[in-house]
Motif scaffolding. Structure first.
Motif, PDB file in Angstrom:
ATOM      1  N   ASP A  69       0.917  -1.104  -0.095  1.00  0.00           N
ATOM      2  CA  ASP A  69      -0.083   0.066   0.138  1.00  0.00           C
ATOM      3  C   ASP A  69       0.908   1.101  -0.008  1.00  0.00           C
ATOM      4  O   ASP A  69       0.447   2.288   0.390  1.00  0.00           O
ATOM      5  N   ASN A  70       2.283   1.142  -0.504  1.00  0.00           N
ATOM      6  CA  ASN A  70       2.912   2.307  -0.901  1.00  0.00           C
ATOM      7  C   ASN A  70       3.731   2.438   0.651  1.00  0.00           C
ATOM      8  O   ASN A  70       4.927   3.051   0.440  1.00  0.00           O
ATOM      9  N   LEU A  71       3.453   1.819   1.518  1.00  0.00           N
ATOM     10  CA  LEU A  71       4.089   2.069   2.742  1.00  0.00           C
ATOM     11  C   LEU A  71       4.653   0.775   3.328  1.00  0.00           C
ATOM     12  O   LEU A  71       5.541   0.500   4.170  1.00  0.00           O
ATOM     13  N   THR A  72       3.772  -0.235   3.509  1.00  0.00           N
ATOM     14  CA  THR A  72       3.528  -1.390   4.055  1.00  0.00           C
ATOM     15  C   THR A  72       3.270  -2.445   3.416  1.00  0.00           C
ATOM     16  O   THR A  72       2.299  -2.472   2.516  1.00  0.00           O
ATOM     17  N   CYS A  73       3.912  -3.813   3.685  1.00  0.00           N
ATOM     18  CA  CYS A  73       3.324  -4.859   2.984  1.00  0.00           C
ATOM     19  C   CYS A  73       2.658  -6.000   3.734  1.00  0.00           C
ATOM     20  O   CYS A  73       2.968  -6.089   4.899  1.00  0.00           O
ATOM     21  N   TRP A  74       1.416  -5.874   3.345  1.00  0.00           N
ATOM     22  CA  TRP A  74       0.391  -6.816   4.071  1.00  0.00           C
ATOM     23  C   TRP A  74       0.506  -8.380   3.549  1.00  0.00           C
ATOM     24  O   TRP A  74       0.099  -8.353   2.413  1.00  0.00           O
ATOM     25  N   PRO A  75       0.514  -9.071   4.670  1.00  0.00           N
ATOM     26  CA  PRO A  75       0.874 -10.580   3.905  1.00  0.00           C
ATOM     27  C   PRO A  75      -0.411 -11.131   3.744  1.00  0.00           C
ATOM     28  O   PRO A  75      -1.446 -10.819   4.086  1.00  0.00           O
ATOM     29  N   ALA A  76      -0.174 -12.104   2.933  1.00  0.00           N
ATOM     30  CA  ALA A  76      -1.569 -13.049   2.487  1.00  0.00           C
ATOM     31  C   ALA A  76      -2.270 -13.677   3.877  1.00  0.00           C
ATOM     32  O   ALA A  76      -1.709 -14.108   4.655  1.00  0.00           O
ATOM     33  N   THR A  77      -3.508 -13.332   4.009  1.00  0.00           N
ATOM     34  CA  THR A  77      -4.306 -13.626   4.994  1.00  0.00           C
ATOM     35  C   THR A  77      -5.588 -14.460   4.860  1.00  0.00           C
ATOM     36  O   THR A  77      -6.189 -13.665   3.782  1.00  0.00           O
ATOM     37  N   PRO A  78      -5.984 -15.327   5.563  1.00  0.00           N
ATOM     38  CA  PRO A  78      -7.541 -16.027   5.311  1.00  0.00           C
ATOM     39  C   PRO A  78      -8.508 -15.090   5.665  1.00  0.00           C
ATOM     40  O   PRO A  78      -8.411 -14.176   6.439  1.00  0.00           O
ATOM     41  N   ARG A  79      -9.643 -15.416   4.978  1.00  0.00           N
ATOM     42  CA  ARG A  79     -10.926 -14.501   5.274  1.00  0.00           C
ATOM     43  C   ARG A  79     -11.026 -14.589   6.769  1.00  0.00           C
ATOM     44  O   ARG A  79     -10.945 -15.418   7.395  1.00  0.00           O
ATOM     45  N   GLY A  80     -11.721 -13.406   7.277  1.00  0.00           N
ATOM     46  CA  GLY A  80     -11.932 -13.303   8.505  1.00  0.00           C
ATOM     47  C   GLY A  80     -10.946 -12.887   9.667  1.00  0.00           C
ATOM     48  O   GLY A  80     -11.393 -12.907  10.721  1.00  0.00           O
ATOM     49  N   GLN A  81      -9.568 -13.002   9.210  1.00  0.00           N
ATOM     50  CA  GLN A  81      -8.505 -12.493  10.284  1.00  0.00           C
ATOM     51  C   GLN A  81      -8.263 -11.137  10.029  1.00  0.00           C
ATOM     52  O   GLN A  81      -8.280 -10.561   9.046  1.00  0.00           O
ATOM     53  N   VAL A  82      -7.614 -10.577  11.291  1.00  0.00           N
ATOM     54  CA  VAL A  82      -7.120  -9.181  11.402  1.00  0.00           C
ATOM     55  C   VAL A  82      -5.690  -9.308  11.449  1.00  0.00           C
ATOM     56  O   VAL A  82      -5.195  -9.977  12.267  1.00  0.00           O
ATOM     57  N   VAL A  83      -4.856  -8.521  10.587  1.00  0.00           N
ATOM     58  CA  VAL A  83      -3.425  -8.158  10.537  1.00  0.00           C
ATOM     59  C   VAL A  83      -2.966  -7.084  11.131  1.00  0.00           C
ATOM     60  O   VAL A  83      -3.473  -5.804  10.934  1.00  0.00           O
ATOM     61  N   VAL A  84      -2.299  -7.087  12.162  1.00  0.00           N
ATOM     62  CA  VAL A  84      -2.017  -5.943  13.158  1.00  0.00           C
ATOM     63  C   VAL A  84      -0.297  -5.961  12.801  1.00  0.00           C
ATOM     64  O   VAL A  84       0.192  -6.770  13.278  1.00  0.00           O
ATOM     65  N   LEU A  85       0.118  -4.671  12.321  1.00  0.00           N
ATOM     66  CA  LEU A  85       1.443  -4.343  12.028  1.00  0.00           C
ATOM     67  C   LEU A  85       1.625  -2.918  12.716  1.00  0.00           C
ATOM     68  O   LEU A  85       0.777  -2.093  13.082  1.00  0.00           O
ATOM     69  N   ALA A  86       3.115  -2.803  12.967  1.00  0.00           N
ATOM     70  CA  ALA A  86       3.676  -1.564  13.311  1.00  0.00           C
ATOM     71  C   ALA A  86       3.713  -0.440  12.419  1.00  0.00           C
ATOM     72  O   ALA A  86       3.712  -0.623  11.336  1.00  0.00           O
ATOM     73  N   CYS A  87       3.541   0.730  12.664  1.00  0.00           N
ATOM     74  CA  CYS A  87       3.526   1.922  11.812  1.00  0.00           C
ATOM     75  C   CYS A  87       4.892   1.870  11.165  1.00  0.00           C
ATOM     76  O   CYS A  87       6.073   1.470  11.690  1.00  0.00           O
ATOM     77  N   PRO A  88       5.029   2.345  10.054  1.00  0.00           N
ATOM     78  CA  PRO A  88       6.361   2.304   9.171  1.00  0.00           C
ATOM     79  C   PRO A  88       7.070   3.409   9.732  1.00  0.00           C
ATOM     80  O   PRO A  88       7.034   4.276  10.523  1.00  0.00           O
ATOM     81  N   LEU A  89       8.634   2.697   9.801  1.00  0.00           N
ATOM     82  CA  LEU A  89       9.599   3.355  10.329  1.00  0.00           C
ATOM     83  C   LEU A  89       9.849   4.732   9.793  1.00  0.00           C
ATOM     84  O   LEU A  89      10.170   5.635  10.690  1.00  0.00           O
ATOM     85  N   VAL A  90       9.377   5.096   8.688  1.00  0.00           N
ATOM     86  CA  VAL A  90       9.606   6.729   8.080  1.00  0.00           C
ATOM     87  C   VAL A  90       8.845   7.463   9.004  1.00  0.00           C
ATOM     88  O   VAL A  90       9.479   8.662   9.080  1.00  0.00           O
ATOM     89  N   TYR A  91       7.903   7.134   9.880  1.00  0.00           N
ATOM     90  CA  TYR A  91       7.261   8.086  10.724  1.00  0.00           C
ATOM     91  C   TYR A  91       8.048   8.349  12.201  1.00  0.00           C
ATOM     92  O   TYR A  91       7.707   9.236  12.777  1.00  0.00           O
ATOM     93  N   ASN A  92       9.153   7.644  12.158  1.00  0.00           N
ATOM     94  CA  ASN A  92      10.259   8.131  13.287  1.00  0.00           C
ATOM     95  C   ASN A  92      10.569   9.342  12.927  1.00  0.00           C
ATOM     96  O   ASN A  92      11.316  10.158  13.862  1.00  0.00           O
ATOM     97  N   LEU A  93      10.479   9.946  11.593  1.00  0.00           N
ATOM     98  CA  LEU A  93      11.205  11.208  11.438  1.00  0.00           C
ATOM     99  C   LEU A  93      10.433  12.426  12.090  1.00  0.00           C
ATOM    100  O   LEU A  93      11.015  13.485  12.348  1.00  0.00           O
TER     101      LEU A  93
END
Length: 457
Positions: A69-93
């Motif tokens: 999605d231009n900043l994060t790679c969302w892995p393949a996921t079965p239906r009905g599941q939720v993927v939680v990832l940390a914010c992109p490191l670029v926002y550390n700026l």
């Protein structure tokens, strides 16, 4: 859900605009940053390629496929599941990322929108005061406008001042030769700023991290050299004033060639060293941002040294002037030549020394806005003030201009052509006058230099 289009360069520049605007005007110095803008850009590009490769290798999933999605790679996921990832490191700026996460759910219709909102909201950027980004953008635009006006005014007045000191041969002497070199250093500094801004900011969608143009790097090398040479010629002015007051016997011609070496030669040594190390260790982008502490100190250490030495010379000059102005010397004339020199010294030396020393002892992030205003806007008018002090308000220059003006008016009224050369009335060339300066007595030489600083008020 259709994958987003590739991230345009202008979006990343806008995302990191605050940092870029803060770094570019201040010569690109960004020492101490373990991760810089270009590092994040490279990291994002590497993650994008890896994500696309995974998309091509994976089999057709039963749920949601891998998505970039231009900043994060969302892995393949079965239906009905939720993927939680940390914010992109670029926002550390912009702010620490501890505790900030983003999530997406895989549904029958594909990936849902980002939760708890767009990246700026989810990663804490919206916690700032409303309109802060607009305020920063307005501040940096005003800052750029301010130093552009200042350098333009300085550039114009310094060109006129240099022409005056060059064309009138009666003004040719070691003192004015040094002033002319100082003027030229200010002119080159202003011109290099215009060139740098033209290259770096001419296109809003330019990606400076991937820019490999030799001309772009050459412009940054020129900019760094002109800035450092300008500081060294300010040091030469301080050295010359101190030598006039403190040294009884010296050859101005020999000292003058030493001043040339200090003003133009020493900066070239540091800049060549900086360029070679930059090519070997950090040949990234247009060289407008510096991450290495070594590269940063190669530029900053000589400039800080000139500032400190000039400040010490300023204190010594004040002490000498105070001693010279003690009775009975102060009663010898209605307006002492030492007093006139003191005025020019007090107006010039603090201008190019004191405010830099004041900010040198504070952390880099202390009062950043105030520091930028002093170093960029106020500093851009420095050449204009120097031209006023050392040319337009100089009594010797004013007297020569009035004499030439009267002569031209008389010739125009009477229709006479010039019977003599347009230079000084004594017919002595500039090089001969420099030679004569080494043969006159120290008292006469010092008196001539003092009289040249007349009428500053």
């Amino acid at each position: 859900m259709r994958p987003p289009s590739p991230l345009p360069a202008s979006w990343l520049c806008l995302l990191t605009g605050s940092l870029a605007c803060a770094l570019h005007p201040t010569s690109g110095w960004a020492a101490g940053q373990n991760w810089g803008l270009c590092d994040y850009v490279k990291m994002i590009e590497a993650e994008r390629k890896q994500c696309l490769e995974e998309t091509q290798r994976e089999p057709v999933p039963a749920g949601c496929s891998t998505m970039w999605d231009n900043l994060t790679c969302w892995p393949a996921t079965p239906r009905g599941q939720v993927v939680v990832l940390a914010c992109p490191l670029v926002y550390n700026l912009f702010s620490p990322l501890q505790g900030y996460n983003v999530s997406r759910s895989c549904t029958d219709e594909g990936w849902t929108d980002l939760e708890p909102g767009p990246y700026p909201v989810a990663c804490g950027l919206e916690d700032k005061e409303p309109g802060l980004d607009e305020q920063q953008k307005m501040f940096y635009n005003s800052l750029k406008t301010g130093y552009t006006v200042g350098y333009s005014l300085s550039f114009t007045t310094l060109l006129v001042a240099t022409a005056i000191l060059s064309l009138f041969r009666k003004l040719h002497c070691t003192r004015n030769y040094i002033h002319m070199h100082l003027f030229i250093s200010f002119i080159l500094r202003a011109a290099s700023v215009f060139i740098k801004d033209l290259i770096l900011f001419s296109r809003e969608d330019s990606d400076h991290c991937s820019e490999v143009s030799v001309g772009c790097k050459a412009a940054m090398v020129l900019f760094q050299y002109c800035v450092m040479a300008n500081f060294f010629w300010l040091l030469v002015e301080g050295l010359y004033l101190h030598t006039l007051l403190a040294v009884s016997f010296f050859s101005e011609r020999k000292y003058f060639w030493g001043y040339i070496l200090i003003g133009w030669g020493v900066p070239s040594t540091f800049i060549m060293t900086w360029t070679i190390i930059r090519i070997q260790s950090e040949d990234i982008g247009c060289w407008d941002v510096i991450h290495s502490s070594l590269l940063w100190w190669i530029l900053k250490a000589p400039i800080l040294t000139t500032i400190l030495v000039n400040f010490i010379l300023f204190i010594r000059i004040i002490r000498i002037l105070v001693q010279k102005l003690q009775p009975p010397d102060v009663w010898k004339s209605e307006k002492s030549p030492y007093s006139r020199l003191a005025k020019s010294t007090l107006l010039l030396i603090p201008l190019f020394g004191v405010h830099y020393i004041m900010f040198a002892f504070f952390p880099d992030n202390f009062k950043t806005e105030v520091k930028l205003v002093f170093e960029l806007v106020v500093g851009s008018f420095q050449g204009f003030v120097v031209a006023l002090l050392y040319c337009f308000l100089n009594g010797e220059v004013q007297a020569e201009l009035r004499r030439k003006w009267r002569r031209w008016n008389i010739q125009g009224l009477l229709g006479w052509g010039p019977k003599y050369p347009s230079g000084g009335s004594n017919g002595v060339t500039g090089s001969t006058q420099v030679s004569m300066l080494t043969r006159v007595s120290p008292g006469a030489r010092r008196s001539s230099s003092f009289q040249a600083e007349d009428s500053l008020v």
